[in-house]
Structures are given as C-alpha cells and as structure tokens.
Design a protein around this motif. Sequence first.
Motif, PDB file in Angstrom:
ATOM      1  N   LYS A  29     -29.785  29.886  10.515  1.00  0.00           N
ATOM      2  CA  LYS A  29     -30.862  28.898  10.608  1.00  0.00           C
ATOM      3  C   LYS A  29     -31.464  28.918  12.012  1.00  0.00           C
ATOM      4  N   MET A  30     -30.603  28.968  13.016  1.00  0.00           N
ATOM      5  CA  MET A  30     -31.070  29.027  14.402  1.00  0.00           C
ATOM      6  C   MET A  30     -31.872  30.300  14.656  1.00  0.00           C
ATOM      7  N   TYR A  31     -31.428  31.405  14.063  1.00  0.00           N
ATOM      8  CA  TYR A  31     -32.135  32.681  14.191  1.00  0.00           C
ATOM      9  C   TYR A  31     -33.558  32.559  13.637  1.00  0.00           C
ATOM     10  N   GLY A  32     -33.668  31.981  12.460  1.00  0.00           N
ATOM     11  CA  GLY A  32     -34.976  31.822  11.838  1.00  0.00           C
ATOM     12  C   GLY A  32     -35.891  30.932  12.658  1.00  0.00           C
ATOM     13  N   LEU A  33     -35.375  29.809  13.123  1.00  0.00           N
ATOM     14  CA  LEU A  33     -36.179  28.886  13.929  1.00  0.00           C
ATOM     15  C   LEU A  33     -36.585  29.511  15.261  1.00  0.00           C
ATOM     16  N   LEU A  80     -29.471  22.420  17.159  1.00  0.00           N
ATOM     17  CA  LEU A  80     -28.428  22.677  18.154  1.00  0.00           C
ATOM     18  C   LEU A  80     -27.670  21.396  18.464  1.00  0.00           C
ATOM     19  N   ARG A  81     -28.386  20.313  18.653  1.00  0.00           N
ATOM     20  CA  ARG A  81     -27.739  19.024  18.929  1.00  0.00           C
ATOM     21  C   ARG A  81     -26.846  18.575  17.777  1.00  0.00           C
ATOM     22  N   ALA A  82     -27.285  18.843  16.561  1.00  0.00           N
ATOM     23  CA  ALA A  82     -26.514  18.427  15.388  1.00  0.00           C
ATOM     24  C   ALA A  82     -25.169  19.154  15.315  1.00  0.00           C
ATOM     25  N   SER A  85     -22.582  18.733  20.336  1.00  0.00           N
ATOM     26  CA  SER A  85     -22.890  17.501  21.058  1.00  0.00           C
ATOM     27  C   SER A  85     -22.847  17.676  22.575  1.00  0.00           C
ATOM     28  N   SER A  86     -22.359  18.803  23.061  1.00  0.00           N
ATOM     29  CA  SER A  86     -22.306  19.004  24.515  1.00  0.00           C
ATOM     30  C   SER A  86     -23.662  19.400  25.088  1.00  0.00           C
ATOM     31  N   PHE A  87     -24.618  19.771  24.229  1.00  0.00           N
ATOM     32  CA  PHE A  87     -25.937  20.159  24.735  1.00  0.00           C
ATOM     33  C   PHE A  87     -26.704  18.932  25.214  1.00  0.00           C
ATOM     34  N   LYS A  88     -27.094  18.968  26.465  1.00  0.00           N
ATOM     35  CA  LYS A  88     -27.865  17.882  27.076  1.00  0.00           C
ATOM     36  C   LYS A  88     -29.012  18.493  27.867  1.00  0.00           C
TER      37      LYS A  88
END
Length: 135
Positions: A29-33, A80-82, A85-88
């Motif tokens: 999904k991340m690849y496509g986005l 990514l956030r979903a 959770s460490s991504f800020k």
Amino acid sequence: MTTLEEQFKLASNHFGKVYKTLPDKVKLKMYGLYNQATSGNVKTSAPSRTSPVKYAKYSAWKKCNGMPKDVAMKKYISELRAHDSSFKLPSESGIGEVNEKSSSEDLEKDFQKAIKFVKKNGMNSIPKQQQTLLY
C-alpha cells in the motif's frame, strides 16, 4: 510549519528505516501511494502474473490511479502513522515556534528538544530551511 512535500519526505525517510517491521500488505500500500505521489498514474502495462512481486507492486500502484499527488502524500503519511506510532513530524515533537514573545528559557528548552529530536531521528528528519538554523 513544514510543507506537505517536506512532511512526505520525512515520512518516506522514516518508512525506509522501519519497513522491514511492517507486513507485506502495508508495504505494498505504501509503495502504491509513494509512486502515485512521486510519479502519478501508472503508465506501463501489467507485468506477467508469473512475476508475483512485480505484479503485486503494479496492482498496488494501479489502485491509486487518478488520486491527486497531494492526496497520495497525505494518505502515505496517514498510513505510516497508523502502522508506526513512533513517526513524528518536527511540529509534533514539542518543539515550539519562535516569536517576539519567546523568552530565552523557552528558546533554550526548544533548542534542547530539537537536539534530542535530531539525535533520535537524524538530520534529515527536519526540513532543510530549519537545518540551517542548527549550523
């Protein structure tokens, strides 16, 4: 405040550090986005199903066809956030904005928070325009 493009770059840099911990479905999904945000709609024909990895990547990107660049970037960050959770973003790390009412104590606290943030996340985790302030 960081722009959407800067936020997207920070998210993609972070994803590069954590992708091995994520399930394949999320990676696709991340690849496509990512590809939709950076390259737009798929312009090639589908690869053979005898190449399952190539076909899965193509399909993930194809699902994003027609999605505007800014929407793809926002969904990429949200996805990514979903899953991590460490991504800020720098604005979410507790580092305040400097203005004429900022006291020297406030500035010192923000500077210390910025240093901790950079040590934890790397220099590429903050926008270029703000990096120059640290030099």
